[in-house]
Scaffold this active site. Structure first.
Site, PDB file in Angstrom:
ATOM      1  N   GLN A   1      43.537  13.798 -17.047  1.00 45.06           N
ATOM      2  CA  GLN A   1      43.546  14.164 -18.470  1.00 45.06           C
ATOM      3  C   GLN A   1      44.580  15.249 -18.733  1.00 45.06           C
ATOM      4  OE1 GLN A   1      39.487  15.173 -19.423  1.00 45.06           O
ATOM      5  NE2 GLN A   1      38.773  13.067 -19.158  1.00 45.06           N
TER       6      GLN A   1
ATOM      7  N   ARG B   1      44.277   5.063 -23.912  1.00 45.88           N
ATOM      8  CA  ARG B   1      45.748   5.180 -23.863  1.00 45.88           C
ATOM      9  C   ARG B   1      46.425   4.092 -24.695  1.00 45.88           C
ATOM     10  NH1 ARG B   1      43.419   7.568 -19.610  1.00 45.88           N
ATOM     11  NH2 ARG B   1      44.534   9.085 -18.331  1.00 45.88           N
TER      12      ARG B   1
ATOM     13  N   ARG C   1      32.660  21.973 -22.749  1.00 47.56           N
ATOM     14  CA  ARG C   1      33.609  21.712 -21.649  1.00 47.56           C
ATOM     15  C   ARG C   1      34.907  22.514 -21.807  1.00 47.56           C
ATOM     16  NH1 ARG C   1      33.870  15.373 -20.647  1.00 47.56           N
ATOM     17  NH2 ARG C   1      34.971  16.075 -18.769  1.00 47.56           N
TER      18      ARG C   1
ATOM     19  N   ASP D   1      34.499   9.579 -11.010  1.00 47.01           N
ATOM     20  CA  ASP D   1      33.389   9.240 -11.908  1.00 47.01           C
ATOM     21  C   ASP D   1      32.273   8.476 -11.204  1.00 47.01           C
ATOM     22  OD1 ASP D   1      34.567  10.471 -14.084  1.00 47.01           O
ATOM     23  OD2 ASP D   1      35.628   8.658 -14.712  1.00 47.01           O
TER      24      ASP D   1
ATOM     25  N   ARG E   1      26.900   8.433 -17.343  1.00 47.22           N
ATOM     26  CA  ARG E   1      26.862   8.000 -15.938  1.00 47.22           C
ATOM     27  C   ARG E   1      25.618   8.517 -15.214  1.00 47.22           C
ATOM     28  NH1 ARG E   1      31.571   5.396 -16.063  1.00 47.22           N
ATOM     29  NH2 ARG E   1      33.350   6.485 -16.945  1.00 47.22           N
TER      30      ARG E   1
HETATM   31  C1  S3P Z   1      40.004  10.242 -17.105  1.00 43.21           C
HETATM   32  C2  S3P Z   1      40.191  11.201 -16.144  1.00 43.21           C
HETATM   33  C3  S3P Z   1      39.082  11.815 -15.395  1.00 43.21           C
HETATM   34  C4  S3P Z   1      37.782  11.029 -15.526  1.00 43.21           C
HETATM   35  C5  S3P Z   1      37.533  10.581 -16.937  1.00 43.21           C
HETATM   36  C6  S3P Z   1      38.674   9.707 -17.428  1.00 43.21           C
HETATM   37  C7  S3P Z   1      41.178   9.698 -17.803  1.00 43.21           C
HETATM   38  O1  S3P Z   1      38.866  13.117 -15.891  1.00 43.21           O
HETATM   39  O2  S3P Z   1      36.696  11.799 -15.069  1.00 43.21           O
HETATM   40  O3  S3P Z   1      36.330   9.855 -17.041  1.00 43.21           O
HETATM   41  O4  S3P Z   1      41.070   8.643 -18.463  1.00 43.21           O
HETATM   42  O5  S3P Z   1      42.261  10.310 -17.698  1.00 43.21           O
HETATM   43  P1  S3P Z   1      39.699  14.392 -15.338  1.00 43.21           P
HETATM   44  O6  S3P Z   1      41.089  14.258 -15.741  1.00 43.21           O
HETATM   45  O7  S3P Z   1      39.040  15.582 -15.976  1.00 43.21           O
HETATM   46  O8  S3P Z   1      39.496  14.354 -13.853  1.00 43.21           O
END
Ligand code: S3P
Length: 448
Positions: A176, A33, A129, A327, A403
Protein backbone atom coordinates in the site's frame (compact mmCIF):
# COMPACT_ATOMS: atom_id res chain seq x y z
CA UNK A 1 -19.10 3.13 3.98
CA UNK A 2 -18.38 3.77 7.64
CA UNK A 3 -21.90 3.09 8.91
CA UNK A 4 -21.55 -0.54 9.93
CA UNK A 5 -24.96 -2.15 10.43
CA UNK A 6 -26.14 -4.18 13.41
CA UNK A 7 -23.76 -7.03 14.29
CA UNK A 8 -24.56 -10.34 12.59
CA UNK A 9 -23.69 -13.14 15.04
CA UNK A 10 -22.84 -16.37 13.22
CA UNK A 11 -22.27 -20.01 14.17
CA UNK A 12 -20.34 -22.72 12.35
CA UNK A 13 -20.87 -26.38 13.28
CA UNK A 14 -18.96 -29.47 12.15
CA UNK A 15 -20.09 -30.60 8.71
CA UNK A 16 -19.79 -33.59 6.42
CA UNK A 17 -17.30 -33.65 3.53
CA UNK A 18 -17.00 -30.40 1.56
CA UNK A 19 -17.35 -31.14 -2.13
CA UNK A 20 -17.75 -29.24 -5.37
CA UNK A 21 -16.40 -26.18 -7.13
CA UNK A 22 -15.82 -22.89 -5.32
CA UNK A 23 -15.87 -19.90 -7.67
CA UNK A 24 -14.43 -17.18 -5.49
CA UNK A 25 -14.77 -13.47 -6.43
CA UNK A 26 -12.23 -11.21 -8.14
CA UNK A 27 -9.00 -10.10 -6.56
CA UNK A 28 -9.43 -7.21 -4.14
CA UNK A 29 -6.01 -5.64 -4.70
CA UNK A 30 -6.37 -5.74 -8.48
CA UNK A 31 -9.97 -4.46 -8.33
CA UNK A 32 -8.99 -1.30 -6.39
CA UNK A 33 -6.11 -0.60 -8.77
CA UNK A 34 -8.20 -1.18 -11.91
CA UNK A 35 -10.77 1.41 -10.76
CA UNK A 36 -8.11 3.94 -9.77
CA UNK A 37 -6.07 3.63 -12.96
CA UNK A 38 -9.23 3.60 -15.09
CA UNK A 39 -10.14 6.92 -13.43
CA UNK A 40 -6.80 8.35 -14.57
CA UNK A 41 -7.26 7.52 -18.27
CA UNK A 42 -9.05 9.67 -20.77
CA UNK A 43 -10.89 6.96 -22.76
CA UNK A 44 -13.11 4.11 -21.62
CA UNK A 45 -11.68 1.40 -19.39
CA UNK A 46 -13.71 -1.78 -19.00
CA UNK A 47 -13.31 -4.25 -16.16
CA UNK A 48 -14.62 -7.83 -15.98
CA UNK A 49 -14.74 -9.83 -12.77
CA UNK A 50 -14.49 -6.82 -10.45
CA UNK A 51 -14.84 -7.76 -6.78
CA UNK A 52 -18.11 -6.17 -5.71
CA UNK A 53 -17.25 -6.20 -2.02
CA UNK A 54 -17.87 -3.09 0.05
CA UNK A 55 -14.17 -2.10 0.08
CA UNK A 56 -14.06 -1.91 -3.70
CA UNK A 57 -17.50 -0.27 -3.98
CA UNK A 58 -16.21 2.46 -1.68
CA UNK A 59 -13.25 3.02 -4.02
CA UNK A 60 -15.64 3.19 -6.99
CA UNK A 61 -17.67 5.85 -5.14
CA UNK A 62 -14.47 7.77 -4.37
CA UNK A 63 -13.44 7.76 -8.04
CA UNK A 64 -16.86 9.25 -8.88
CA UNK A 65 -16.37 11.91 -6.21
CA UNK A 66 -13.05 12.89 -7.84
CA UNK A 67 -14.80 13.31 -11.20
CA UNK A 68 -14.60 9.96 -13.02
CA UNK A 69 -17.64 8.51 -14.72
CA UNK A 70 -18.00 5.02 -13.21
CA UNK A 71 -20.74 2.64 -14.43
CA UNK A 72 -21.79 -0.73 -13.06
CA UNK A 73 -22.80 -2.72 -16.16
CA UNK A 74 -23.97 -5.71 -14.09
CA UNK A 75 -22.46 -9.16 -13.55
CA UNK A 76 -19.06 -7.89 -12.39
CA UNK A 77 -18.62 -5.76 -15.54
CA UNK A 78 -17.81 -2.12 -14.95
CA UNK A 79 -16.74 0.74 -17.18
CA UNK A 80 -15.04 4.03 -16.45
CA UNK A 81 -14.42 7.24 -18.31
CA UNK A 82 -11.52 8.81 -16.50
CA UNK A 83 -10.27 12.35 -16.05
CA UNK A 84 -6.64 11.88 -17.16
CA UNK A 85 -3.50 11.99 -14.99
CA UNK A 86 -3.70 15.14 -12.86
CA UNK A 87 -7.35 15.73 -13.76
CA UNK A 88 -9.05 15.03 -10.41
CA UNK A 89 -11.89 17.39 -9.47
CA UNK A 90 -12.19 18.47 -5.85
CA UNK A 91 -14.79 16.27 -4.12
CA UNK A 92 -17.78 18.00 -2.58
CA UNK A 93 -18.11 15.72 0.42
CA UNK A 94 -15.95 13.61 2.68
CA UNK A 95 -14.38 10.52 1.06
CA UNK A 96 -15.53 7.54 3.12
CA UNK A 97 -13.33 4.50 2.51
CA UNK A 98 -15.24 2.31 4.98
CA UNK A 99 -13.03 -0.55 6.16
CA UNK A 100 -10.42 -0.33 3.43
CA UNK A 101 -6.80 0.53 4.15
CA UNK A 102 -5.92 -0.23 0.55
CA UNK A 103 -8.61 2.09 -0.77
CA UNK A 104 -7.75 5.08 1.39
CA UNK A 105 -3.95 4.79 1.09
CA UNK A 106 -3.94 4.34 -2.68
CA UNK A 107 -6.41 7.18 -3.24
CA UNK A 108 -4.44 9.49 -0.96
CA UNK A 109 -1.41 8.72 -3.13
CA UNK A 110 -3.17 9.68 -6.34
CA UNK A 111 -4.58 12.95 -5.02
CA UNK A 112 -1.38 14.00 -3.22
CA UNK A 113 0.12 15.51 -6.37
CA UNK A 114 -3.05 17.15 -7.68
CA UNK A 115 -4.27 20.67 -6.78
CA UNK A 116 -7.29 19.49 -4.77
CA UNK A 117 -8.16 19.21 -1.09
CA UNK A 118 -10.01 16.19 0.26
CA UNK A 119 -11.03 14.81 3.62
CA UNK A 120 -10.95 11.05 4.25
CA UNK A 121 -12.68 8.93 6.85
CA UNK A 122 -13.61 5.31 7.47
CA UNK A 123 -15.15 2.93 9.97
CA UNK A 124 -13.87 2.45 13.53
CA UNK A 125 -11.28 -0.07 12.33
CA UNK A 126 -9.87 2.13 9.56
CA UNK A 127 -9.94 5.25 11.73
CA UNK A 128 -7.64 3.45 14.18
CA UNK A 129 -5.01 2.48 11.60
CA UNK A 130 -1.71 4.31 10.98
CA UNK A 131 -1.71 6.73 8.03
CA UNK A 132 1.64 8.45 8.66
CA UNK A 133 3.31 5.61 6.76
CA UNK A 134 1.63 7.11 3.69
CA UNK A 135 1.41 10.81 4.51
CA UNK A 136 5.15 10.97 5.42
CA UNK A 137 6.32 10.09 1.90
CA UNK A 138 3.48 12.10 0.34
CA UNK A 139 4.79 15.18 2.19
CA UNK A 140 8.04 14.82 0.21
CA UNK A 141 6.03 15.52 -2.97
CA UNK A 142 4.64 18.68 -1.34
CA UNK A 143 1.33 17.33 -0.02
CA UNK A 144 0.10 18.49 3.38
CA UNK A 145 -1.96 16.33 5.73
CA UNK A 146 -3.78 17.11 8.95
CA UNK A 147 -5.40 14.29 10.85
CA UNK A 148 -6.10 13.10 14.36
CA UNK A 149 -3.41 12.31 16.90
CA UNK A 150 -1.07 9.56 15.80
CA UNK A 151 -1.76 10.22 12.13
CA UNK A 152 -5.26 8.74 12.23
CA UNK A 153 -8.34 9.40 10.11
CA UNK A 154 -10.41 11.50 9.67
CA UNK A 155 -7.72 13.39 7.83
CA UNK A 156 -7.56 16.20 5.28
CA UNK A 157 -4.98 16.24 2.50
CA UNK A 158 -4.05 19.34 0.52
CA UNK A 159 -2.53 18.12 -2.72
CA UNK A 160 0.75 19.64 -3.94
CA UNK A 161 0.29 22.55 -6.36
CA UNK A 162 3.79 22.10 -7.80
CA UNK A 163 4.76 18.48 -7.01
CA UNK A 164 8.37 17.37 -7.14
CA UNK A 165 9.48 13.78 -7.84
CA UNK A 166 10.72 11.70 -4.94
CA UNK A 167 13.19 8.93 -4.12
CA UNK A 168 11.81 6.88 -1.25
CA UNK A 169 12.95 3.75 0.58
CA UNK A 170 9.81 2.12 2.02
CA UNK A 171 10.56 1.49 5.73
CA UNK A 172 7.92 -1.24 6.28
CA UNK A 173 7.05 -4.12 3.94
CA UNK A 174 3.86 -2.61 2.49
CA UNK A 175 2.43 -2.73 -1.01
CA UNK A 176 0.00 0.00 0.00
CA UNK A 177 2.80 2.43 0.86
CA UNK A 178 4.78 1.52 -2.27
CA UNK A 179 1.67 1.97 -4.40
CA UNK A 180 0.70 5.28 -2.80
CA UNK A 181 4.15 6.69 -3.62
CA UNK A 182 4.03 5.37 -7.20
CA UNK A 183 0.54 6.79 -7.72
CA UNK A 184 1.71 10.15 -6.38
CA UNK A 185 4.66 9.96 -8.77
CA UNK A 186 2.24 9.72 -11.68
CA UNK A 187 1.55 13.45 -11.56
CA UNK A 188 5.04 14.62 -10.55
CA UNK A 189 7.40 15.71 -13.34
CA UNK A 190 10.54 13.59 -13.81
CA UNK A 191 11.30 10.23 -12.24
CA UNK A 192 9.97 8.93 -8.95
CA UNK A 193 11.99 6.08 -7.46
CA UNK A 194 10.67 3.69 -4.82
CA UNK A 195 12.87 1.08 -3.16
CA UNK A 196 11.47 -1.81 -1.17
CA UNK A 197 13.78 -3.99 0.89
CA UNK A 198 11.35 -6.91 0.73
CA UNK A 199 9.29 -7.58 -2.37
CA UNK A 200 5.58 -7.05 -1.79
CA UNK A 201 2.66 -7.66 -4.16
CA UNK A 202 3.51 -6.09 -7.52
CA UNK A 203 0.07 -5.49 -9.05
CA UNK A 204 0.63 -1.73 -9.18
CA UNK A 205 3.84 -2.08 -11.18
CA UNK A 206 2.29 -4.61 -13.58
CA UNK A 207 -0.84 -2.57 -14.08
CA UNK A 208 0.95 0.76 -14.55
CA UNK A 209 2.95 -0.89 -17.31
CA UNK A 210 -0.25 -2.30 -18.82
CA UNK A 211 -1.80 1.17 -18.86
CA UNK A 212 1.23 2.49 -20.76
CA UNK A 213 3.31 4.18 -18.05
CA UNK A 214 7.10 4.11 -18.31
CA UNK A 215 8.15 1.98 -15.35
CA UNK A 216 11.18 -0.23 -14.72
CA UNK A 217 12.25 -2.52 -11.90
CA UNK A 218 15.75 -3.67 -10.96
CA UNK A 219 17.36 -5.42 -8.05
CA UNK A 220 19.96 -3.31 -6.19
CA UNK A 221 21.94 -3.69 -2.96
CA UNK A 222 19.28 -1.57 -1.25
CA UNK A 223 16.43 -3.76 -2.50
CA UNK A 224 13.90 -3.78 -5.33
CA UNK A 225 14.11 -0.39 -7.07
CA UNK A 226 11.14 0.83 -9.10
CA UNK A 227 11.48 3.87 -11.36
CA UNK A 228 8.42 5.61 -12.75
CA UNK A 229 8.42 8.49 -15.22
CA UNK A 230 5.78 11.02 -14.23
CA UNK A 231 2.97 12.63 -16.22
CA UNK A 232 2.38 9.83 -18.73
CA UNK A 233 -0.72 9.63 -20.82
CA UNK A 234 -2.36 6.45 -19.59
CA UNK A 235 -4.16 4.35 -22.20
CA UNK A 236 -7.61 3.03 -21.36
CA UNK A 237 -7.61 -0.77 -21.01
CA UNK A 238 -9.77 -3.83 -20.69
CA UNK A 239 -8.95 -5.57 -17.40
CA UNK A 240 -9.91 -9.16 -16.57
CA UNK A 241 -9.59 -9.47 -12.81
CA UNK A 242 -8.29 -12.91 -11.72
CA UNK A 243 -9.97 -14.61 -8.76
CA UNK A 244 -8.55 -13.67 -5.38
CA UNK A 245 -6.00 -16.08 -3.81
CA UNK A 246 -6.74 -14.50 -0.42
CA UNK A 247 -10.41 -15.49 -0.76
CA UNK A 248 -9.50 -18.90 -2.24
CA UNK A 249 -7.60 -19.51 1.00
CA UNK A 250 -10.88 -20.06 2.90
CA UNK A 251 -12.43 -22.92 0.88
CA UNK A 252 -8.95 -24.44 0.37
CA UNK A 253 -8.19 -24.48 4.10
CA UNK A 254 -11.67 -25.73 4.95
CA UNK A 255 -11.23 -28.67 2.55
CA UNK A 256 -7.90 -29.62 4.16
CA UNK A 257 -9.39 -29.90 7.66
CA UNK A 258 -12.87 -31.37 7.02
CA UNK A 259 -12.70 -35.19 6.64
CA UNK A 260 -13.60 -36.54 3.19
CA UNK A 261 -13.45 -33.15 1.44
CA UNK A 262 -12.48 -32.63 -2.20
CA UNK A 263 -12.88 -29.04 -3.48
CA UNK A 264 -11.86 -27.41 -6.75
CA UNK A 265 -11.17 -23.66 -6.65
CA UNK A 266 -10.73 -22.62 -10.29
CA UNK A 267 -8.92 -19.69 -11.89
CA UNK A 268 -6.86 -18.46 -8.94
CA UNK A 269 -4.18 -15.83 -9.49
CA UNK A 270 -0.86 -17.32 -8.34
CA UNK A 271 1.38 -14.28 -8.67
CA UNK A 272 4.43 -15.32 -6.57
CA UNK A 273 4.05 -12.16 -4.47
CA UNK A 274 0.67 -13.55 -3.30
CA UNK A 275 0.95 -17.35 -3.23
CA UNK A 276 2.97 -17.96 -0.03
CA UNK A 277 0.09 -19.64 1.80
CA UNK A 278 -0.16 -22.45 -0.75
CA UNK A 279 3.59 -23.17 -0.52
CA UNK A 280 3.29 -23.23 3.27
CA UNK A 281 0.29 -25.58 3.25
CA UNK A 282 2.12 -28.01 0.98
CA UNK A 283 5.12 -27.96 3.34
CA UNK A 284 2.69 -28.89 6.13
CA UNK A 285 1.65 -31.96 4.15
CA UNK A 286 -1.54 -30.61 2.56
CA UNK A 287 -3.05 -32.47 -0.37
CA UNK A 288 -3.17 -29.34 -2.53
CA UNK A 289 -2.55 -29.60 -6.25
CA UNK A 290 -2.26 -26.93 -8.96
CA UNK A 291 -4.20 -28.10 -12.02
CA UNK A 292 -4.33 -26.55 -15.47
CA UNK A 293 -1.54 -24.01 -14.81
CA UNK A 294 -1.63 -21.16 -17.33
CA UNK A 295 -0.92 -17.45 -17.88
CA UNK A 296 -3.93 -15.11 -18.08
CA UNK A 297 -3.60 -11.35 -18.53
CA UNK A 298 0.11 -11.58 -17.67
CA UNK A 299 -0.55 -13.31 -14.32
CA UNK A 300 0.05 -16.99 -13.52
CA UNK A 301 -3.26 -18.74 -12.85
CA UNK A 302 -4.22 -22.31 -11.86
CA UNK A 303 -7.17 -24.35 -10.61
CA UNK A 304 -6.53 -25.37 -7.02
CA UNK A 305 -7.63 -28.81 -5.89
CA UNK A 306 -7.71 -29.29 -2.13
CA UNK A 307 -8.52 -32.56 -0.41
CA UNK A 308 -8.82 -33.56 3.23
CA UNK A 309 -5.29 -33.92 4.63
CA UNK A 310 -5.19 -36.10 7.75
CA UNK A 311 -1.43 -35.83 8.36
CA UNK A 312 -0.74 -32.11 8.57
CA UNK A 313 2.48 -31.21 10.43
CA UNK A 314 3.35 -27.97 12.21
CA UNK A 315 6.22 -26.05 10.59
CA UNK A 316 8.34 -22.92 10.96
CA UNK A 317 7.08 -20.36 8.44
CA UNK A 318 10.10 -18.25 7.41
CA UNK A 319 9.92 -14.45 7.76
CA UNK A 320 10.99 -14.06 4.11
CA UNK A 321 7.63 -15.49 3.10
CA UNK A 322 5.54 -13.09 5.20
CA UNK A 323 4.84 -10.48 2.51
CA UNK A 324 3.55 -13.10 0.08
CA UNK A 325 0.94 -14.40 2.53
CA UNK A 326 0.39 -11.47 4.89
CA UNK A 327 -3.42 -11.68 4.72
CA UNK A 328 -3.46 -15.47 5.09
CA UNK A 329 -1.92 -15.92 8.56
CA UNK A 330 -5.32 -15.93 10.32
CA UNK A 331 -6.62 -18.87 8.30
CA UNK A 332 -3.22 -20.58 8.37
CA UNK A 333 -3.40 -20.48 12.18
CA UNK A 334 -6.70 -22.36 11.96
CA UNK A 335 -5.13 -25.11 9.80
CA UNK A 336 -2.19 -25.16 12.24
CA UNK A 337 -4.60 -26.06 15.06
CA UNK A 338 -5.46 -29.30 13.19
CA UNK A 339 -1.80 -30.18 12.51
CA UNK A 340 0.39 -32.15 14.86
CA UNK A 341 3.12 -30.06 16.46
CA UNK A 342 3.75 -26.38 16.59
CA UNK A 343 3.49 -23.90 13.72
CA UNK A 344 5.67 -20.83 14.28
CA UNK A 345 5.04 -17.67 12.23
CA UNK A 346 7.87 -15.13 12.37
CA UNK A 347 8.50 -11.67 10.96
CA UNK A 348 4.82 -10.74 11.06
CA UNK A 349 4.76 -7.44 12.97
CA UNK A 350 2.55 -5.97 10.22
CA UNK A 351 -0.29 -8.25 11.36
CA UNK A 352 -0.72 -5.97 14.35
CA UNK A 353 -1.85 -3.02 12.17
CA UNK A 354 -4.30 -4.70 9.81
CA UNK A 355 -8.10 -4.31 10.03
CA UNK A 356 -7.50 -5.55 13.59
CA UNK A 357 -4.45 -6.67 15.55
CA UNK A 358 -4.67 -10.06 13.89
CA UNK A 359 -2.22 -11.84 16.20
CA UNK A 360 -4.18 -10.76 19.27
CA UNK A 361 -7.59 -11.45 17.68
CA UNK A 362 -6.63 -14.96 16.52
CA UNK A 363 -4.71 -15.85 19.68
CA UNK A 364 -7.67 -14.97 21.94
CA UNK A 365 -10.20 -16.72 19.70
CA UNK A 366 -8.09 -19.87 19.30
CA UNK A 367 -7.55 -20.06 23.08
CA UNK A 368 -11.33 -19.74 23.56
CA UNK A 369 -11.59 -22.88 21.42
CA UNK A 370 -9.03 -24.92 23.35
CA UNK A 371 -5.88 -24.17 21.35
CA UNK A 372 -2.64 -22.96 22.96
CA UNK A 373 -1.00 -19.94 21.35
CA UNK A 374 2.26 -18.15 22.25
CA UNK A 375 3.03 -14.71 20.93
CA UNK A 376 5.61 -11.95 20.80
CA UNK A 377 5.54 -8.57 19.11
CA UNK A 378 6.43 -9.94 15.66
CA UNK A 379 5.82 -13.69 15.94
CA UNK A 380 3.28 -16.20 17.16
CA UNK A 381 3.08 -19.95 17.52
CA UNK A 382 0.05 -22.24 17.41
CA UNK A 383 0.25 -25.61 19.15
CA UNK A 384 -1.56 -28.03 16.89
CA UNK A 385 -3.57 -30.82 18.51
CA UNK A 386 -4.28 -32.94 15.40
CA UNK A 387 -7.48 -33.92 13.64
CA UNK A 388 -10.48 -34.69 15.78
CA UNK A 389 -8.98 -32.97 18.82
CA UNK A 390 -9.93 -29.30 18.35
CA UNK A 391 -12.45 -28.58 21.10
CA UNK A 392 -14.27 -25.56 19.66
CA UNK A 393 -17.18 -24.19 21.66
CA UNK A 394 -15.77 -20.67 21.87
CA UNK A 395 -17.25 -17.26 21.12
CA UNK A 396 -14.84 -15.23 18.98
CA UNK A 397 -14.67 -11.48 18.36
CA UNK A 398 -14.32 -10.50 14.72
CA UNK A 399 -13.27 -6.90 15.55
CA UNK A 400 -14.58 -5.40 12.27
CA UNK A 401 -12.15 -7.73 10.45
CA UNK A 402 -13.49 -9.88 7.62
CA UNK A 403 -10.59 -12.33 7.65
CA UNK A 404 -10.88 -12.93 11.40
CA UNK A 405 -14.62 -13.65 11.07
CA UNK A 406 -14.12 -16.08 8.16
CA UNK A 407 -11.18 -17.84 9.81
CA UNK A 408 -13.17 -18.70 12.94
CA UNK A 409 -16.12 -19.91 10.85
CA UNK A 410 -13.69 -22.27 9.05
CA UNK A 411 -12.44 -23.45 12.48
CA UNK A 412 -15.98 -24.46 13.44
CA UNK A 413 -16.33 -26.71 10.36
CA UNK A 414 -14.03 -29.35 11.91
CA UNK A 415 -14.19 -28.61 15.65
CA UNK A 416 -15.91 -30.85 18.21
CA UNK A 417 -18.30 -28.11 19.37
CA UNK A 418 -19.78 -25.15 17.44
CA UNK A 419 -17.70 -22.00 17.01
CA UNK A 420 -19.49 -18.67 17.26
CA UNK A 421 -18.43 -15.31 15.86
CA UNK A 422 -19.91 -12.13 17.33
CA UNK A 423 -20.23 -10.38 13.96
CA UNK A 424 -20.05 -11.81 10.45
CA UNK A 425 -21.02 -8.45 8.90
CA UNK A 426 -17.44 -7.48 7.92
CA UNK A 427 -17.20 -10.49 5.59
CA UNK A 428 -19.07 -8.41 2.99
CA UNK A 429 -16.05 -6.11 2.63
CA UNK A 430 -14.04 -8.70 0.65
CA UNK A 431 -16.06 -11.90 0.15
CA UNK A 432 -19.77 -11.06 -0.08
CA UNK A 433 -20.72 -14.57 -1.31
CA UNK A 434 -18.78 -16.42 1.41
CA UNK A 435 -21.87 -17.82 3.14
CA UNK A 436 -23.70 -19.24 0.08
CA UNK A 437 -20.44 -20.43 -1.46
CA UNK A 438 -19.38 -22.37 1.65
CA UNK A 439 -22.93 -23.66 2.19
CA UNK A 440 -22.93 -24.89 -1.43
CA UNK A 441 -19.88 -27.02 -0.61
CA UNK A 442 -21.62 -28.47 2.44
CA UNK A 443 -20.65 -26.14 5.29
CA UNK A 444 -23.15 -25.56 8.08
CA UNK A 445 -23.20 -21.85 8.83
CA UNK A 446 -26.07 -20.05 10.49
CA UNK A 447 -26.91 -16.55 11.56
CA UNK A 448 -27.84 -16.76 15.18
C1 S3P B 1 -2.73 -4.72 -0.06
C2 S3P B 1 -1.56 -4.75 0.65
C3 S3P B 1 -1.45 -5.37 1.98
C4 S3P B 1 -2.62 -6.29 2.30
C5 S3P B 1 -3.94 -5.67 1.91
C6 S3P B 1 -3.96 -5.37 0.43
C7 S3P B 1 -2.75 -4.07 -1.38
O1 S3P B 1 -1.39 -4.36 2.95
O2 S3P B 1 -2.63 -6.61 3.67
O3 S3P B 1 -5.01 -6.53 2.22
O4 S3P B 1 -3.70 -4.27 -2.16
O5 S3P B 1 -1.79 -3.33 -1.68
P1 S3P B 1 0.01 -3.65 3.37
O6 S3P B 1 0.49 -2.87 2.24
O7 S3P B 1 -0.34 -2.78 4.55
O8 S3P B 1 0.91 -4.79 3.74
Amino acid sequence: MSGHGDPIPMTSVACGPLRGTAEVPGDKSISHRALILGALCVGETTIAGLLEGQDVLDTAAAMRAFGADVTDQGGGRWSLRGVGVGGFAEPEGVIDCGNSGTGVRLIMGVMATQPVTATFTGDASLNGRPMARVTDPLALFGCQAVGRTGGRLPMTLVGARAPVPVRYVVPVPSAQVKSAVLFAGLNAPGQTVVIEREATRDHTERMLEGFGAEISVRETDEGREITLTGQPELRAQHIEVPRDPSSAAFPVCAALIVPGSDVLVPGIGLNPTRAGLFTTLREMGADLVYENERIEGGEPVADLRARFSPDLRGIDVPPARAASMIDEYPVLSVVAAFATGQTVMRGVRELRVKESDRIDAMAKGLRANGIDVDEGEDWWAVKGVGHGNVAGGGLCESRLDHRIAMSFLILGMASNAPVRVDDGGPIATSFPIFEPLMAGLGAKLSRS
